[in-house]
Write an enzyme that holds these catalytic residues in place. Sequence first.
Site, PDB file in Angstrom:
ATOM      1  N   GLU A  43       9.725   2.470   3.638  1.00  0.00           N
ATOM      2  CA  GLU A  43      11.048   3.058   3.922  1.00  0.00           C
ATOM      3  C   GLU A  43      10.950   4.116   5.020  1.00  0.00           C
ATOM      4  OE1 GLU A  43      11.528   3.898  -0.263  1.00  0.00           O
ATOM      5  OE2 GLU A  43      13.305   2.631  -0.369  1.00  0.00           O
TER       6      GLU A  43
ATOM      7  N   GLU B 220       8.188  -1.603  -5.762  1.00  0.00           N
ATOM      8  CA  GLU B 220       8.721  -0.787  -6.858  1.00  0.00           C
ATOM      9  C   GLU B 220       9.033  -1.598  -8.107  1.00  0.00           C
ATOM     10  OE1 GLU B 220       9.618  -0.551  -3.668  1.00  0.00           O
ATOM     11  OE2 GLU B 220       9.945   1.551  -3.107  1.00  0.00           O
TER      12      GLU B 220
ATOM     13  N   GLY C  92       8.070   3.890  -0.559  1.00  0.00           N
ATOM     14  CA  GLY C  92       8.567   4.961   0.307  1.00  0.00           C
ATOM     15  C   GLY C  92       7.886   4.963   1.672  1.00  0.00           C
TER      16      GLY C  92
ATOM     17  N   ALA D 195       5.799   6.585  -2.492  1.00  0.00           N
ATOM     18  CA  ALA D 195       5.976   7.897  -3.097  1.00  0.00           C
ATOM     19  C   ALA D 195       4.862   8.096  -4.118  1.00  0.00           C
ATOM     20  CB  ALA D 195       7.334   7.967  -3.781  1.00  0.00           C
TER      21      ALA D 195
HETATM   22  N1  CO8 Z   1       1.031   7.264  -5.493  1.00  0.00           N
HETATM   23  C1  CO8 Z   1      -0.026   7.997  -5.922  1.00  0.00           C
HETATM   24  N2  CO8 Z   1      -1.301   7.667  -5.668  1.00  0.00           N
HETATM   25  C2  CO8 Z   1      -1.544   6.540  -4.987  1.00  0.00           C
HETATM   26  C3  CO8 Z   1      -0.502   5.718  -4.514  1.00  0.00           C
HETATM   27  C4  CO8 Z   1       0.842   6.125  -4.780  1.00  0.00           C
HETATM   28  N3  CO8 Z   1       1.903   5.458  -4.335  1.00  0.00           N
HETATM   29  N4  CO8 Z   1      -1.041   4.663  -3.871  1.00  0.00           N
HETATM   30  C5  CO8 Z   1      -2.374   4.815  -3.917  1.00  0.00           C
HETATM   31  N5  CO8 Z   1      -2.675   5.948  -4.593  1.00  0.00           N
HETATM   32  C6  CO8 Z   1      -4.015   6.477  -4.898  1.00  0.00           C
HETATM   33  C7  CO8 Z   1      -4.697   5.710  -6.024  1.00  0.00           C
HETATM   34  O1  CO8 Z   1      -4.232   6.171  -7.288  1.00  0.00           O
HETATM   35  C8  CO8 Z   1      -6.143   6.012  -5.756  1.00  0.00           C
HETATM   36  O2  CO8 Z   1      -6.438   7.302  -6.238  1.00  0.00           O
HETATM   37  P1  CO8 Z   1      -7.838   7.582  -7.019  1.00  0.00           P
HETATM   38  O3  CO8 Z   1      -8.901   7.293  -6.000  1.00  0.00           O
HETATM   39  O4  CO8 Z   1      -7.732   9.031  -7.371  1.00  0.00           O
HETATM   40  O5  CO8 Z   1      -7.868   6.645  -8.169  1.00  0.00           O
HETATM   41  C9  CO8 Z   1      -6.221   6.061  -4.240  1.00  0.00           C
HETATM   42  O6  CO8 Z   1      -4.878   6.280  -3.789  1.00  0.00           O
HETATM   43  C10 CO8 Z   1      -6.722   4.771  -3.645  1.00  0.00           C
HETATM   44  O7  CO8 Z   1      -5.931   3.717  -4.141  1.00  0.00           O
HETATM   45  P2  CO8 Z   1      -6.525   2.400  -4.815  1.00  0.00           P
HETATM   46  O8  CO8 Z   1      -7.827   2.694  -5.483  1.00  0.00           O
HETATM   47  O9  CO8 Z   1      -5.464   1.776  -5.654  1.00  0.00           O
HETATM   48  O10 CO8 Z   1      -6.812   1.529  -3.503  1.00  0.00           O
HETATM   49  P3  CO8 Z   1      -6.820  -0.052  -3.366  1.00  0.00           P
HETATM   50  O11 CO8 Z   1      -7.339  -0.319  -2.003  1.00  0.00           O
HETATM   51  O12 CO8 Z   1      -7.497  -0.689  -4.527  1.00  0.00           O
HETATM   52  O13 CO8 Z   1      -5.268  -0.487  -3.449  1.00  0.00           O
HETATM   53  C11 CO8 Z   1      -2.910  -0.325  -2.922  1.00  0.00           C
HETATM   54  C12 CO8 Z   1      -4.373  -0.086  -2.459  1.00  0.00           C
HETATM   55  C13 CO8 Z   1      -2.643  -1.832  -3.048  1.00  0.00           C
HETATM   56  C14 CO8 Z   1      -2.010   0.261  -1.847  1.00  0.00           C
HETATM   57  C15 CO8 Z   1      -2.697   0.373  -4.294  1.00  0.00           C
HETATM   58  O14 CO8 Z   1      -3.148   1.711  -4.212  1.00  0.00           O
HETATM   59  C16 CO8 Z   1      -1.252   0.398  -4.730  1.00  0.00           C
HETATM   60  O15 CO8 Z   1      -0.732  -0.599  -5.199  1.00  0.00           O
HETATM   61  N6  CO8 Z   1      -0.584   1.582  -4.600  1.00  0.00           N
HETATM   62  C17 CO8 Z   1       0.769   1.775  -5.101  1.00  0.00           C
HETATM   63  C18 CO8 Z   1       1.789   1.107  -4.230  1.00  0.00           C
HETATM   64  C19 CO8 Z   1       3.187   1.312  -4.782  1.00  0.00           C
HETATM   65  O16 CO8 Z   1       3.517   0.883  -5.861  1.00  0.00           O
HETATM   66  N7  CO8 Z   1       4.040   1.990  -4.004  1.00  0.00           N
HETATM   67  C20 CO8 Z   1       5.404   2.285  -4.396  1.00  0.00           C
HETATM   68  C21 CO8 Z   1       5.495   3.628  -5.075  1.00  0.00           C
HETATM   69  S1  CO8 Z   1       7.123   4.008  -5.692  1.00  0.00           S
HETATM   70  C22 CO8 Z   1       7.989   4.472  -4.305  1.00  0.00           C
HETATM   71  O17 CO8 Z   1       7.467   4.517  -3.233  1.00  0.00           O
HETATM   72  C23 CO8 Z   1       9.439   4.841  -4.492  1.00  0.00           C
HETATM   73  C24 CO8 Z   1       9.982   5.538  -3.256  1.00  0.00           C
HETATM   74  C25 CO8 Z   1      11.400   5.989  -3.463  1.00  0.00           C
HETATM   75  C26 CO8 Z   1      11.493   7.466  -3.654  1.00  0.00           C
HETATM   76  C27 CO8 Z   1      12.908   7.927  -3.747  1.00  0.00           C
HETATM   77  C28 CO8 Z   1      13.020   9.022  -4.783  1.00  0.00           C
HETATM   78  C29 CO8 Z   1      14.450   9.414  -5.086  1.00  0.00           C
END
Ligand code: CO8
Length: 258
Positions: free
Chosen positions: A112, A132, A109, A65
């Site tokens: 999921e 998360e 997400g 998400a």
């Molecule tokens: N949300 C927003 N932006 C994201 C997300 C995300 N989940 N994942 C990646 N991005 C963005 C980064 O911020 C980055 O943007 P920018 O270039 O503007 O800085 C771009 O995508 C590229 O990402 P990275 O530079 O971080 O790329 P890497 O190759 O270095 O890393 C990863 C890739 C490992 C995937 C890393 O991006 C990461 O850890 N992402 C987050 C993963 C995460 O924590 N996911 C869980 C999110 S919470 C969730 O999903 C809850 C769902 C339940 C919802 C229910 C609601 C009721």
Amino acid sequence: MSEALVLIERRGRVGLLTLNRPKALNALNDALMDELGAALLAFEADPDVGAMVITGSEKAFAAGADIGAMKDWSYADVYGSDFITRNWETLRRIRKPVIAAVAGYALGGGCELAMMCDILVAGDNARFGQPEIKLGIIPGAGGTQRLPRAVGKAKAMDLVLTGRLMDAAEAERSGLVSRVVSADKVLDEAIELATVIASMSLPSVMMAKEAVNRAYESPLSEGLLFERRQFHALFATEDQKEGMEAFMTKRTPQFKHR
Ligand code: CO8
């Protein structure tokens, strides 16, 4: 006009949906999920579509998400918003099979969403996880419930409590994904699989999906009864006559209800 967040295509009898927020690694937000929900319903209603595939890019199926959208929310905001989850039930309502073609990250997400699909095909670069916990939250769209059903309690706890990522080989060993192929072949593989499914009689495909899903939602005795009644019901279809007649006369069946 802004670019579509979900690209919609047809490949023969397969409806293909490609998540299209590449710069954010397909992070899920309401706009994307609304497009996905509407596209799924349109394919569900289209008699020329027998199965669907959801995919992302080679780097990410979906990295979760959208954290940026959520980060400043209060309890009331997140409770009231139904953020991204309002279309989760849409996916559950889809009766035609949906295959997730996962290359790269399927996290939070995104994992999921993949687990909401009926079959997961993974590229060898796929990474699954529920990270998360590292954000000070827990999965909120089914991760704590569907992951243990797919991979068992021990591995689900391991993943959910540490936030570590699981590679494609571990995901296949654990039963989360049905096939692993090289990352550049994952979409072709998923479309081929969906094409085979879409060539079958649709009533039997939908009943088979319903019956397998019962295995997760009812006691064994109820599931077995449900299956038996669905089995009986299919004898009311022309396609059952055609399928069995074709077998007996050694020809390919021409199903009418596809
Ligand atoms: N949300 C927003 N932006 C994201 C997300 C995300 N989940 N994942 C990646 N991005 C963005 C980064 O911020 C980055 O943007 P920018 O270039 O503007 O800085 C771009 O995508 C590229 O990402 P990275 O530079 O971080 O790329 P890497 O190759 O270095 O890393 C990863 C890739 C490992 C995937 C890393 O991006 C990461 O850890 N992402 C987050 C993963 C995460 O924590 N996911 C869980 C999110 S919470 C969730 O999903 C809850 C769902 C339940 C919802 C229910 C609601 C009721």
